[in-house]
Scaffold this motif. Structure first.
Motif, PDB file in Angstrom:
ATOM      1  N   ARG A 114       5.246  -8.415   4.379  1.00  0.00           N
ATOM      2  CA  ARG A 114       4.995  -7.514   5.516  1.00  0.00           C
ATOM      3  C   ARG A 114       5.334  -8.196   6.840  1.00  0.00           C
ATOM      4  O   ARG A 114       5.394  -9.412   6.922  1.00  0.00           O
ATOM      5  N   GLU A 115       5.448  -7.373   7.892  1.00  0.00           N
ATOM      6  CA  GLU A 115       5.719  -7.895   9.239  1.00  0.00           C
ATOM      7  C   GLU A 115       4.475  -8.543   9.842  1.00  0.00           C
ATOM      8  O   GLU A 115       4.562  -9.381  10.732  1.00  0.00           O
ATOM      9  N   THR A 116       3.289  -8.081   9.375  1.00  0.00           N
ATOM     10  CA  THR A 116       2.035  -8.611   9.926  1.00  0.00           C
ATOM     11  C   THR A 116       1.139  -9.099   8.790  1.00  0.00           C
ATOM     12  O   THR A 116       1.275  -8.659   7.651  1.00  0.00           O
ATOM     13  N   LEU A 117       0.219 -10.000   9.126  1.00  0.00           N
ATOM     14  CA  LEU A 117      -0.680 -10.563   8.117  1.00  0.00           C
ATOM     15  C   LEU A 117      -1.839  -9.592   7.832  1.00  0.00           C
ATOM     16  O   LEU A 117      -2.030  -8.618   8.539  1.00  0.00           O
ATOM     17  N   GLY A 118      -2.605  -9.870   6.773  1.00  0.00           N
ATOM     18  CA  GLY A 118      -3.801  -9.067   6.500  1.00  0.00           C
ATOM     19  C   GLY A 118      -3.694  -8.134   5.301  1.00  0.00           C
ATOM     20  O   GLY A 118      -4.678  -7.516   4.904  1.00  0.00           O
ATOM     21  N   GLY A 119      -2.476  -8.000   4.736  1.00  0.00           N
ATOM     22  CA  GLY A 119      -2.317  -7.242   3.492  1.00  0.00           C
ATOM     23  C   GLY A 119      -2.649  -5.770   3.625  1.00  0.00           C
ATOM     24  O   GLY A 119      -2.615  -5.188   4.715  1.00  0.00           O
ATOM     25  N   THR A 120      -2.970  -5.181   2.485  1.00  0.00           N
ATOM     26  CA  THR A 120      -3.321  -3.759   2.435  1.00  0.00           C
ATOM     27  C   THR A 120      -4.530  -3.500   3.325  1.00  0.00           C
ATOM     28  O   THR A 120      -4.554  -2.544   4.114  1.00  0.00           O
ATOM     29  N   CYS A 121      -5.537  -4.343   3.192  1.00  0.00           N
ATOM     30  CA  CYS A 121      -6.821  -4.145   3.862  1.00  0.00           C
ATOM     31  C   CYS A 121      -6.672  -3.937   5.368  1.00  0.00           C
ATOM     32  O   CYS A 121      -7.134  -2.942   5.912  1.00  0.00           O
ATOM     33  N   ILE A 137      -9.340  -1.263   7.239  1.00  0.00           N
ATOM     34  CA  ILE A 137      -9.500  -1.208   8.698  1.00  0.00           C
ATOM     35  C   ILE A 137      -9.007   0.111   9.311  1.00  0.00           C
ATOM     36  O   ILE A 137      -9.773   0.798  10.000  1.00  0.00           O
ATOM     37  N   PRO A 138      -7.750   0.530   9.068  1.00  0.00           N
ATOM     38  CA  PRO A 138      -7.350   1.803   9.685  1.00  0.00           C
ATOM     39  C   PRO A 138      -8.161   2.992   9.177  1.00  0.00           C
ATOM     40  O   PRO A 138      -8.437   3.928   9.943  1.00  0.00           O
ATOM     41  N   SER A 139      -8.584   2.953   7.888  1.00  0.00           N
ATOM     42  CA  SER A 139      -9.387   4.096   7.398  1.00  0.00           C
ATOM     43  C   SER A 139     -10.742   4.121   8.084  1.00  0.00           C
ATOM     44  O   SER A 139     -11.253   5.185   8.436  1.00  0.00           O
ATOM     45  N   LYS A 140     -11.320   2.937   8.322  1.00  0.00           N
ATOM     46  CA  LYS A 140     -12.623   2.914   9.000  1.00  0.00           C
ATOM     47  C   LYS A 140     -12.483   3.305  10.466  1.00  0.00           C
ATOM     48  O   LYS A 140     -13.394   3.902  11.051  1.00  0.00           O
ATOM     49  N   ALA A 141     -11.348   2.980  11.083  1.00  0.00           N
ATOM     50  CA  ALA A 141     -11.127   3.393  12.484  1.00  0.00           C
ATOM     51  C   ALA A 141     -11.133   4.918  12.580  1.00  0.00           C
ATOM     52  O   ALA A 141     -11.726   5.496  13.499  1.00  0.00           O
ATOM     53  N   LEU A 142     -10.478   5.582  11.626  1.00  0.00           N
ATOM     54  CA  LEU A 142     -10.449   7.056  11.659  1.00  0.00           C
ATOM     55  C   LEU A 142     -11.792   7.650  11.247  1.00  0.00           C
ATOM     56  O   LEU A 142     -12.220   8.676  11.775  1.00  0.00           O
ATOM     57  N   LEU A 143     -12.464   6.996  10.292  1.00  0.00           N
ATOM     58  CA  LEU A 143     -13.788   7.495   9.884  1.00  0.00           C
ATOM     59  C   LEU A 143     -14.762   7.436  11.057  1.00  0.00           C
ATOM     60  O   LEU A 143     -15.511   8.374  11.318  1.00  0.00           O
ATOM     61  N   HIS A 144     -14.741   6.321  11.783  1.00  0.00           N
ATOM     62  CA  HIS A 144     -15.662   6.134  12.906  1.00  0.00           C
ATOM     63  C   HIS A 144     -15.401   7.184  13.995  1.00  0.00           C
ATOM     64  O   HIS A 144     -16.320   7.864  14.467  1.00  0.00           O
ATOM     65  N   LEU A 186     -11.625  -4.594  -4.395  1.00  0.00           N
ATOM     66  CA  LEU A 186     -12.365  -4.570  -3.135  1.00  0.00           C
ATOM     67  C   LEU A 186     -12.023  -5.801  -2.310  1.00  0.00           C
ATOM     68  O   LEU A 186     -11.843  -6.906  -2.859  1.00  0.00           O
ATOM     69  N   ALA A 187     -11.973  -5.627  -0.999  1.00  0.00           N
ATOM     70  CA  ALA A 187     -11.560  -6.706  -0.109  1.00  0.00           C
ATOM     71  C   ALA A 187     -12.514  -7.892  -0.174  1.00  0.00           C
ATOM     72  O   ALA A 187     -12.084  -9.053  -0.188  1.00  0.00           O
TER      73      ALA A 187
END
Ligand code: FAD
Ligand code: NAD
Length: 465
Positions: free
Chosen positions: A39-46, A52-59, A320-321
């Motif tokens: 990937r272009e950025t670190l951090g993998g799927t999570c 992270i993006p799913s929790k941003a939208l959930l919040h 799970l992460a």
């Protein structure tokens, strides 16, 4: 002692929560470490397209829903929300950018070399990373997982999306059909339901959330229905055809019977994830994944090939992460000659919906198969903080061994169940009995008091019911 014959002591393949944590821990232990990711950025799927993006939208959607569904009005706050989806997506992207950048900072700080590119084994100690040959004494496979495809269904990320596409929708669908009533379907289905979509969830099994405690599955289903999600349980999707911006899904009863169709302008395929070993060149080192595509390891995360280790979603266990992270720490410690272990019996699971759904340890069904149990339950409606906050739904359930009173499992539906479950996991790690939890002083008024009361209920002694 580092080995100068190789470019690195450790090469980690994959920079998700398993891989990046393994790399940092190994560097902290004095090893020379590189971490390769395509990937272009670190951090993998999570970090990029998962937790992270799913929790941003959930919040964000939770706030929108509270304003739209009258929850705020109930507390004397009159608002009519207006959705600015671009801004909502913007704050999601910003969260991802900050956190992936944070891992880059941690790599620099710990002197982990980041190699950008797809990695493929040449042999057990030599790996091709995007055309560059890299050698290492130990190699950790942390390549994670990818979406399980539904046979015959093409994900176009426009009308038919997977979780990555469902995070990026440019407008709120009129009707979203979610295939699969698992964690992704319920979290992302909730996001778009809150923002105004009609959501229908089609689940093959006769209940949602496989793997969770039976009572929890039933109660969650009731709560989601009350919120407006429609469920077609015991039903499988056997085909999806797309014409223009409309999808037609063919549904069949899971136990046979007549097929029906249903139309949607958005279909989310969320029927699970599978281990990712694509293009990794495992054949070059003579490593064959098991029937489920997973790389098998021993308790120390060693594969069958000397010097090659594996962790995270690519090995058996829950995807799970936090499980991947703990395995990342343990594998690094084992490579460094220490004794890294992970207790796979105590890994909490959390669904970040409203309310949250969480559990750790055995379900009541599994515990009963193993022996006699005692169960204590306490409703959130009896918890003063939940009641004051207008959060009547849910309960806490504690399952204890009938003879020893040792806690075998804790399950909860509550607004902050994901946070509450940490104390249950810790108590179980220390071998707690339900009595230990019942006699631990819990601050008042907190949702966590429901855990204490459920523990008291194991012996029929809850106060506030
Ligand atoms: P991954 O995070 O998948 O990382 C593997 C990395 O390896 C990827 O970046 C990949 O590009 C790279 N890679 C693969 N092959 C190669 C190769 N040959 N060469 C170089 N690089 C390679 N879990 C939770 O615990 N909580 C949550 O709230 C949660 N929410 C989720 C929401 C969604 C929408 C999704 C999809 C998943 C969610 N998960 C959640 C699951 C979580 O993301 C995974 O369990 C976790 O990311 C697994 O970590 P990992 O390090 O094993 O692999
Ligand atoms: P899942 O395994 O949780 O659920 C998939 C569901 O799809 C199952 O209930 C299954 O019975 C159903 N299904 C399968 N084929 C079907 C068909 N043809 N028609 C109808 N239903 C069908 O998978 P997921 O929701 O895709 O999540 C994948 C992984 O990501 C999970 O392992 C999960 O642990 C992880 N994840 C975790 C979190 C979290 O921790 N909060 C959030 C998102 C994802």
């Amino acid at each position: 002692m580092t080995d100068q014959t190789y470019d690195y002591d450790v090469l980690v393949i994959g920079a998700g929560p398993g891989g990046y944590v393994a790399a940092i821990r190994a560097a902290q232990l004095g090893l020379r470490v590189a971490c390769a990711d395509s990937r272009e950025t670190l951090g993998g799927t999570c970090l990029n397209v998962g937790c992270i993006p799913s929790k941003a939208l959930l919040h964000a959607s939770e706030y929108f829903d509270a304003a739209a569904n009258g929850a705020m009005a109930k507390m004397g706050i009159k608002v009519t929300p207006e959705l600015d989806l671009d801004t909502m997506h913007g704050q999601r992207r910003d969260a991802v950018k900050q956190l992936t950048g944070g891992i880059e900072f941690l790599f620099k700080k710990n002197k982990v070399t980041w190699l950008k590119g797809k990695a493929a084994f040449v042999d057990a100690h030599n790996v091709d990373v995007g055309g560059q040959k890299v050698s290492a004494k130990d190699v950790v496979i942390a390549t994670g997982s990818i979406v399980t495809p539904l046979p015959g269904v093409t994900v176009d990320q426009k009308v038919v999306v997977d979780s990555t596409g469902a995070l990026e929708l440019a407008q709120v669908p009129r009707h979203m059909v979610v295939i699969g009533g698992g964690v992704i379907g319920l979290e992302l289905g909730s996001v778009w339901r809150r923002l105004g979509a009609k959501v229908t969830c089609v689940e093959f099994l006769d209940q949602i959330l496989p793997g969770f405690d039976g009572d929890i599955r039933k109660e969650s289903n009731r709560i989601f229905k009350k919120q407006g999600i429609e469920f077609r349980l015991g039903t499988k999707v056997t085909g999806v055809t797309v014409s223009g911006d409309t999808a037609t899904l063919t549904l069949e009863p899971a136990n046979g019977g007549e097929a029906t169709t249903i139309e949607a302008d958005c279909v989310l395929v969320s029927i699970g994830r599978r281990p990712n070993t694509d293009g990794l060149g495992l054949e070059a080192i003579g490593l064959t994944p098991n029937k489920r595509g997973q790389i098998e390891t021993d308790h120390d995360f060693r594969t069958d090939v000397d010097g090659v280790w594996a962790i995270g979603d690519v090995i058996p266990g829950p995807m799970l992460a936090h499980k991947a992270e703990d395995e990342g720490i343990a594998v690094a410690e084992n490579i460094a000659g220490q004794h890294g272990i992970v207790n796979h019996a105590i890994i909490p699971s959390v669904v970040y919906t409203w309310p949250e759904i969480a559990g750790v340890g055995l379900t009541e069904e599994a515990a009963k198969e193993a022996g006699e149990v005692k169960v204590g339950k306490f409703p959130m409606a009896g918890n003063s903080r939940a009641k004051t906050n207008h959060e009547p739904d849910g309960f806490v359930k504690i399952i204890a061994d009938a003879k020893t009173d040792r806690v075998l499992g804790v399950w909860a539906i509550a607004s902050v169940a994901g946070t509450m479950i940490a104390q249950a996991a810790q108590a179980m790690e220390f071998g707690a009995t339900s009595e230990d939890i019942a006699y631990t002083c819990h601050a008042h008024p907190t949702h966590s008091e429901a855990i204490k009361e459920a523990a008291m209920a194991v012996r029929g002694k809850a106060i506030h019911v």
